[in-house]
Design a protein around this motif. Structure first.
Motif, short mmCIF file in Angstrom:
data_model
loop_
_atom_site.label_atom_id
_atom_site.label_comp_id
_atom_site.label_asym_id
_atom_site.label_seq_id
_atom_site.Cartn_x
_atom_site.Cartn_y
_atom_site.Cartn_z
N GLU A 1 28.61 -9.42 -9.23
CA GLU A 1 28.64 -10.15 -7.99
C GLU A 1 27.22 -10.24 -7.42
O GLU A 1 26.32 -9.50 -7.81
CB GLU A 1 29.55 -9.44 -6.99
CG GLU A 1 31.00 -9.40 -7.45
CD GLU A 1 31.88 -8.73 -6.41
OE1 GLU A 1 31.34 -8.33 -5.36
OE2 GLU A 1 33.08 -8.60 -6.64
N LEU A 2 27.07 -11.17 -6.43
CA LEU A 2 25.74 -11.37 -5.86
C LEU A 2 25.25 -10.14 -5.12
O LEU A 2 24.06 -9.96 -4.91
CB LEU A 2 25.78 -12.57 -4.90
CG LEU A 2 26.02 -13.92 -5.57
CD1 LEU A 2 26.08 -15.01 -4.51
CD2 LEU A 2 24.95 -14.23 -6.60
N VAL B 1 19.74 -5.08 -5.15
CA VAL B 1 19.28 -3.77 -5.64
C VAL B 1 18.15 -3.95 -6.64
O VAL B 1 17.13 -3.26 -6.60
CB VAL B 1 20.46 -3.02 -6.28
CG1 VAL B 1 20.00 -1.68 -6.84
CG2 VAL B 1 21.57 -2.84 -5.25
N VAL B 2 18.32 -4.90 -7.54
CA VAL B 2 17.27 -5.18 -8.52
C VAL B 2 16.05 -5.78 -7.83
O VAL B 2 14.90 -5.44 -8.16
CB VAL B 2 17.80 -6.13 -9.61
CG1 VAL B 2 16.73 -6.41 -10.65
CG2 VAL B 2 19.04 -5.52 -10.27
N GLN B 3 16.31 -6.67 -6.87
CA GLN B 3 15.18 -7.29 -6.16
C GLN B 3 14.37 -6.27 -5.39
O GLN B 3 13.14 -6.30 -5.39
CB GLN B 3 15.71 -8.37 -5.21
CG GLN B 3 16.24 -9.61 -5.92
CD GLN B 3 16.74 -10.64 -4.94
OE1 GLN B 3 17.00 -10.34 -3.78
NE2 GLN B 3 16.88 -11.88 -5.40
N ASP B 4 15.03 -5.34 -4.69
CA ASP B 4 14.31 -4.31 -3.94
C ASP B 4 13.45 -3.46 -4.87
O ASP B 4 12.30 -3.12 -4.54
CB ASP B 4 15.30 -3.42 -3.19
CG ASP B 4 16.00 -4.18 -2.08
OD1 ASP B 4 15.50 -5.25 -1.70
OD2 ASP B 4 17.05 -3.69 -1.59
N ARG B 5 14.01 -3.10 -6.01
CA ARG B 5 13.24 -2.31 -6.98
C ARG B 5 12.04 -3.10 -7.48
O ARG B 5 10.93 -2.58 -7.60
CB ARG B 5 14.15 -1.92 -8.15
CG ARG B 5 13.46 -1.15 -9.25
CD ARG B 5 12.88 0.15 -8.75
NE ARG B 5 12.30 0.93 -9.82
CZ ARG B 5 11.54 1.99 -9.65
NH1 ARG B 5 11.28 2.41 -8.42
NH2 ARG B 5 11.04 2.63 -10.68
N PHE B 6 12.26 -4.37 -7.75
CA PHE B 6 11.17 -5.22 -8.23
C PHE B 6 10.09 -5.37 -7.16
O PHE B 6 8.88 -5.28 -7.45
CB PHE B 6 11.73 -6.60 -8.61
CG PHE B 6 10.66 -7.60 -8.97
CD1 PHE B 6 9.99 -7.54 -10.19
CD2 PHE B 6 10.30 -8.61 -8.08
CE1 PHE B 6 9.00 -8.45 -10.51
CE2 PHE B 6 9.32 -9.52 -8.40
CZ PHE B 6 8.66 -9.45 -9.62
N HIS B 7 10.49 -5.59 -5.92
CA HIS B 7 9.50 -5.73 -4.84
C HIS B 7 8.70 -4.45 -4.64
O HIS B 7 7.50 -4.48 -4.37
CB HIS B 7 10.21 -6.11 -3.54
CG HIS B 7 10.77 -7.50 -3.56
ND1 HIS B 7 11.74 -7.92 -2.69
CD2 HIS B 7 10.51 -8.57 -4.37
CE1 HIS B 7 12.05 -9.18 -2.94
NE2 HIS B 7 11.32 -9.59 -3.96
#
Length: 343
Positions: free
Chosen positions: A80-81, A86-92
């Motif tokens: 789900e979206l 979670v992945v975006q926060d880790r990437f940022h």
């Protein structure tokens, strides 16, 4: 991945159950039960077991049911979206850390720079006034006020502000004292009037009733009772009003006042020339500031950008009229006011 475990349970239960009769085609039902079938039909059914499944265009309904269930299971257990942030926060976070490391190792340059340069600090503007410490005018009261008990800074600041307001009024001294202190004790005007009479009582007339000579004073203002705090405040207000008042006359034409500040001593000398109907004030300022003398429709102002001497004067002075002297120090919003009384 396991957003809906109930879907998986339903799939496993379906795989374990026996296939329903409605899901089977008629030819399979005839083969299984042999009811209403002839030998030729049986041979046809047996021979059909040897056919290649790819030769038939019909799809087994059981496979259709399995395919449909698998599709629903995939849709229910897909990402789900909500998982993406979670992945975006880790990437940022990783990107920010990497950028900080790169900037620390290779600081950015201005377009006109080819290498890192150290620039000299901007010169200090000498015309900018220095910051004035807090409690600027209250320093005189904290260090030189003749009070039997030390008063808190907040009380002194309130008394100074109130005394500057009432010193310009044409009231009796007792009324000025009550108005100066009433803000500290709201609703106690009657008690303050009684105590003000004791504060102003001449020692020769009723020395035993004079608060100045009473014993048993509290150790601190906070430890005093409310009547004692009122009396201490009235005593302090009387002295402050005296400091803010400059009386001059033909017989005593000169009055001098010194006021301690954190930046030095402010000195004022008032000279009254009755025959010329003139008042002149000479001031020695401890810092950048100004003097303003006004009364009626007349006003005179002098200022300087550093410490030193300056003076103001007014003509056509009317005896009995109150004149106001205002001292402003650079960086302060609250001035210091004096009342000048020529007689």
């Amino acid at each position: 991945m396991n957003k809906d475990p109930e879907a998986i349970k339903h799939l496993l239960a379906w795989l374990l159950q026996e296939p329903s009769l409605s899901a089977m085609n008629p030819s399979e039902m005839n083969v299984s039960h042999g009811v209403g079938s002839d030998p030729s039909g049986s041979l046809d059914a047996q021979s059909s077991n040897h056919l290649d499944p790819l030769d038939s265009e019909d799809i087994d309904p059981t496979l259709e049911i399995l395919s449909e269930s698998s599709r629903r299971l995939f849709e229910q257990t897909s990402f789900e979206l909500g998982d993406i942030p979670v992945v975006q926060d880790r990437f940022h976070a990783l990107l920010k850390r990497r950028l900080q490391s790169e900037i620390e190792q290779n600081p950015p340059l201005f377009p006109w720079e080819s290498e890192l340069c150290d620039y000299a600090a901007e010169p200090v503007d000498l015309a900018t006034p220095a910051l004035v410490p807090t409690g600027f005018w209250e320093a005189q009261l904290k260090d030189r006020l003749n009070s039997p008990v030390a008063l808190p800074e907040g009380v002194l600041a309130t008394l100074l502000s109130q005394c500057q307001a009432v010193v310009q009024l044409s009231l009796r001294e007792g009324a000025k004292l009550v108005q100066a202190v009433e803000m500290l004790f709201p609703g106690e005007a009657r008690t303050l009037n009684q105590l003000a009479g004791l504060v102003l009582a001449p020692p020769t007339r009723s020395e035993s009733m004079t608060l100045v000579n009473q014993t048993g004073l509290p150790k601190s203002y906070e430890a005093a009772t409310q009547p004692q705090q009122m009396a201490l405040s009235l005593l302090a207000a009387r002295e402050i009003l005296s400091l803010l008042t400059l009386d001059v006359s033909a017989s005593q034409p000169t009055a001098t006042r010194q006021w301690l500040t954190p930046m030095g001593v402010l000195t004022l000398t008032t000279t009254y020339q009755a025959d010329m109907e003139q008042i002149r004030i000479q001031g020695q300022l401890p810092c950048q500031g100004s003097l303003t003398l006004q009364g009626g429709d007349a006003q005179a102002t002098a200022q300087r950008s550093s410490e030193g001497r300056l003076g103001v004067e007014l003509f056509d002075i009317t005896p009995g009229q109150t004149y106001t002297l205002t001292i402003n120090a650079a960086g302060l919003t609250q001035p210091l006011l004096f009342a000048i009384h020529p007689h």
